[in-house]
Scaffold this motif. Structure first.
Motif, PDB file in Angstrom:
ATOM      1  N   VAL A 153       0.873  -1.164   0.000  1.00  0.00           N
ATOM      2  CA  VAL A 153       0.000   0.000   0.000  1.00  0.00           C
ATOM      3  C   VAL A 153       0.915   1.220   0.000  1.00  0.00           C
ATOM      4  O   VAL A 153       1.930   1.240   0.698  1.00  0.00           O
ATOM      5  CB  VAL A 153      -0.921  -0.002   1.228  1.00  0.00           C
TER       6      VAL A 153
ATOM      7  N   LEU B   8     -11.848   2.751  -2.771  1.00  0.00           N
ATOM      8  CA  LEU B   8     -10.958   3.512  -1.896  1.00  0.00           C
ATOM      9  C   LEU B   8     -11.660   4.738  -1.323  1.00  0.00           C
ATOM     10  O   LEU B   8     -11.428   5.117  -0.163  1.00  0.00           O
ATOM     11  CB  LEU B   8      -9.709   3.936  -2.649  1.00  0.00           C
TER      12      LEU B   8
ATOM     13  N   ARG C  19     -13.435   3.574   1.584  1.00  0.00           N
ATOM     14  CA  ARG C  19     -12.522   3.348   2.711  1.00  0.00           C
ATOM     15  C   ARG C  19     -12.240   4.665   3.438  1.00  0.00           C
ATOM     16  O   ARG C  19     -12.217   4.719   4.675  1.00  0.00           O
ATOM     17  CB  ARG C  19     -11.202   2.743   2.225  1.00  0.00           C
TER      18      ARG C  19
ATOM     19  N   LEU D   7      -6.181  -0.940   4.709  1.00  0.00           N
ATOM     20  CA  LEU D   7      -5.728  -1.431   3.405  1.00  0.00           C
ATOM     21  C   LEU D   7      -4.546  -2.395   3.529  1.00  0.00           C
ATOM     22  O   LEU D   7      -4.443  -3.358   2.777  1.00  0.00           O
ATOM     23  CB  LEU D   7      -5.347  -0.241   2.509  1.00  0.00           C
TER      24      LEU D   7
END
Length: 426
Positions: free
Chosen positions: A89, A349, A352, A422
């Motif tokens: 990540v 994302l 998230r 993540l």
């Protein structure tokens, strides 16, 4: 306890271990490299000041137990290892500044990434995936053009063939600056990983007024506007200002002002509230107080999040500069300088980031970035998203650039929560 519950608890723990004092002290420390008397920062990419800043960041990474690698464009990658051989990540931004820049543009994203590593260490959290903090080279483009060299070359290494030949104002080429970087840090290994990252999250100051106007602390960035750059040249005939009657003049400036007004009008009509149109650079010849201008060139910067609007602008500016009404008073030429399509960030994302903000009970708004960022190139490499914190008065690229300390810390906590989540995805 289920594994997902453990990972959720870990993300909350990492966010809670973000240390405000440590983060804010790092902002001041990095700003000392290239500090200006007015409180701003002048740190061109790969300059001596930038090399000193990089040395500080590399030393800090080593103290955190991280490895540091570089690549063909002197991007730096600070890695906190994971427990499994999975794609990393990534987070980060850039450390170069405008000549009269502030302390936060780009630098905040780098330092927030390092603070997330500090928080993971302090919380005693291990993650499945590695975490990389990237420091992209020459994002601002003030020393070498174009900007975002490091991130674009990371995604498309073939660009380096052209970039290496680019020179700064002193004649130093990028190739020479990269050689100086290699000599300064001879022990840095070259990154060999070809596998795309699992995700990239860039935390940045907004550089605009929307969050402050809405009194909201976080902005989830859905994408980046597309852009068109043009140069319009209007040609007339130079003549004496006192002896040439108005009806027979072929005044390039009068023509340019008329063309500029037409472009401004249809640009605003096409794009409505999302339009950003700027006529930023003007060049006049012979540029004499008592001579009718023979040539005027001006630039057009048009930005919009909708590709269809950008295409319609291309068509209308071509028609405008070819129109017979204008041509009767002089010649007009149109040159396309630069084009970039809008970028839409990864929806998963963005969710998230929304979850991280909700966990921290931080209200958000969704917005589109009007400025370019390294994330616009990373979006072609892996799932990508951005998070904004407010800018006071919307000011950036200026020593007055400022974000409240509480917002800097909250943005870093949200980033930490998201990265920890993540990094534990399979």
């Amino acid at each position: 306890m289920m594994t997902t519950d453990i990972y959720s608890d870990n993300a909350r723990a990492v966010a809670a271990h973000v240390d405000s004092g440590r983060l804010l002290e790092a902002v001041q420390k990095l700003a000392s490299f290239g500090a200006r008397d007015d409180g701003g920062v002048d740190r061109p990419a790969l300059s001596e000041r930038d090399l000193d800043a990089r040395r500080y960041l590399i030393e800090r990474a080593a103290a955190l137990g991280c490895t540091v690698t570089t690549d063909h464009c002197a991007n730096l990658f600070i890695r906190r290892p994971g427990t499994e051989p999975l794609a990393p990540v990534m987070t980060g931004s850039h450390a170069d500044t405008q000549p009269s820049g502030g302390k936060l543009d780009g630098c905040y994203g780098v330092l927030a990434g390092l603070e997330c590593i500090e928080a993971m260490n302090a919380a005693g959290i291990q993650t499945r995936r590695p975490l990389d903090v990237a420091i992209w080279t020459n994002e601002e483009g003030t020393r070498f053009q174009p900007g975002a060299m490091g991130s674009s070359a990371f995604v498309d290494p073939a660009l380096m063939q052209r970039y290496l030949k680019v020179a700064d104002a002193t004649g130093t080429t990028l190739a020479q600056a990269l050689e100086q970087h290699a000599q300064t840090f001879p022990a840095l290994p070259t990154r060999s990983e070809a596998q795309p990252a699992h995700a990239f999250i860039e935390l940045h100051i907004e550089q605009g007024p929307q969050l402050e106007n809405a009194a909201l602390p976080l902005g989830i960035v859905s994408g980046i506007q597309g852009v068109r750059w043009y140069a319009v040249t209007c040609t007339g005939v130079a003549a004496h200002a006192g002896t040439t009657p108005m009806p027979v003049r072929r005044d390039a400036m009068t023509l340019a002002i008329d063309v500029r007004a037409q472009i401004d009008a249809f640009a605003r009509e096409l794009g409505q509230d999302d339009t950003r149109v700027t006529f930023g650079r003007w060049s006049i010849a012979p540029n004499s107080i008592n001579t009718i201008p023979a040539s005027v060139t001006f630039t057009v910067d048009f930005r919009h999040p909708d590709e269809a609007v950008l295409a319609a602008f291309d068509q209308q500016i071509a028609q405008c500069t070819q129109g017979t009404q204008c041509k009767q008073r002089g010649d007009i030429t149109l040159e396309a300088l630069f084009s970039h399509a809008p970028v839409a960030f990864d929806s998963a994302l963005l969710d998230r980031l929304g979850e991280a903000a909700a966990t921290l009970e931080a209200p958000t708004m969704t917005l589109t970035s009007g400025a370019f960022h390294d994330a616009m190139y990373l979006a072609r490499h892996c799932p990508t998203a951005m998070l904004f914190v407010p800018s006071r008065d919307g000011i950036s690229h200026n020593p007055l650039e400022h974000t409240d300390d509480d917002h800097l810390v909250l943005g870093t906590r949200a980033l930490a929560h998201c990265l920890a989540t993540l990094c534990n995805e399979p």
